[in-house]
Design an enzyme around this catalytic site. Sequence first.
Site, PDB file in Angstrom:
ATOM      1  CE1 TYR A 133      45.028  51.400  52.409  1.00 39.22           C
ATOM      2  CE2 TYR A 133      42.642  51.227  52.564  1.00 39.22           C
ATOM      3  CZ  TYR A 133      43.979  50.410  52.462  1.00 39.22           C
ATOM      4  OH  TYR A 133      44.017  49.294  52.958  1.00 39.22           O
TER       5      TYR A 133
ATOM      6  CG  LEU B  12      40.252  40.438  41.276  1.00 41.80           C
ATOM      7  CD1 LEU B  12      39.391  41.351  40.587  1.00 41.80           C
ATOM      8  CD2 LEU B  12      39.865  38.905  40.805  1.00 41.80           C
TER       9      LEU B  12
ATOM     10  N   GLY C 284      44.810  43.194  40.309  1.00 45.08           N
ATOM     11  CA  GLY C 284      44.535  43.695  38.955  1.00 45.08           C
ATOM     12  C   GLY C 284      45.254  42.414  37.896  1.00 45.08           C
TER      13      GLY C 284
ATOM     14  CB  THR D  80      41.617  41.070  35.587  1.00 39.83           C
ATOM     15  OG1 THR D  80      42.634  42.240  35.109  1.00 39.83           O
ATOM     16  CG2 THR D  80      41.393  41.658  36.878  1.00 39.83           C
TER      17      THR D  80
END
Length: 364
Positions: free
Chosen positions: A74, A225, A228, A231
């Site tokens: 990362y 999620l 995103g 959401t």
Amino acid sequence: METIKQAVNQLVGEGTTQPTRKLGKNGPAITAMGYGCMGLSAFYGKPKPDEERYAVLDHVYNSGELFWDSADMYMDSEDLLGRWFKRNPGAREKIFLATKFANYVDPNTGKRSVRNEPDYIRQQCDKSLQRLGTNYIDLYYCHRADKEQPIEITVKVMKELQDAGKVKYLGLSEVSADTLRRACKIAHIDAVQMEYSPFAMEVEQEGLLQACRELGVAIVAYSPLGRGFLTGSIRSPDDFEEGDFRTFAPRFSKENFHKNLELVDTLKAIADRKGCTSGQLTLAWLMESDPLVLPIPGTTRTKNFDENMGALKLNITKEEDAEIRKAIAGAEVHGTRYPEAFASALFVDTVPLDQYNGPHKNLV
């Protein structure tokens, strides 16, 4: 159906005001919903300045959220956490810290590969310890399993690191149920990290959830999620900035995006009736599905983080679970979760040990 309050271990650990959940059968009680650190450093556009990222980590820590997830791939994530720990003496000991090895990018060619060679694992563990500024990793994952090397060899080396005190608990990611069962014969695997959400139900469909139940292995749900999507705040592929991984993911393509909004909008309608956000509904539903599940949503915004944590206050009824599952079953998800080039590293079955004639066969 068991409620979150019943499923979550309420013996709150030192330093947190959040409910906790046990990491599988042998692990400690850690905060029931973790924090994915990836987005602070990689794959979702240009990272913010350090002081802004430190402020997010401050907020997460001060909330009592003490289960943090990183990886050596990362970008500067491990370095960022190492600098934050240095700025906050005593915080490292309170954080249950996870990181990972195996995803390798050649610095000269940019070519990606999966590396599980014993010497590489040892090298990367030491490198992660140095970058994080710590002498132990709480949960160390094999981020991706090399199909050409038996999982028994990989786990044997990870067990060496555990015996040496460099690693406390062992994890795998994106492996099949068979690979997990084989791994557990070498050393107990405490957690399997898998993409798990209404958009990614393979954990249940491919027998992995059942294997985890039998073996007492936690399921750490990444991208709970849908990166995103679930959401409801992302309404077009044009919402992404340059360099965002989602611009390359088939599920978010211009061809598929609006088709996938159907499930998003159905879940939002259920959430509206319940008086919560669709993201909170999704996270609460995942935790309600099994006490073994620990979601690790990530965000770079404290407002979104606080919203996610609100899911811990929700209970999902049997009727709501049935309605959500009916919506998932009735929705056709268009586009895969990763580009085709990444698909071979998902739900991996590794070569059987008795068919392996490679250089490390004598390790097991």
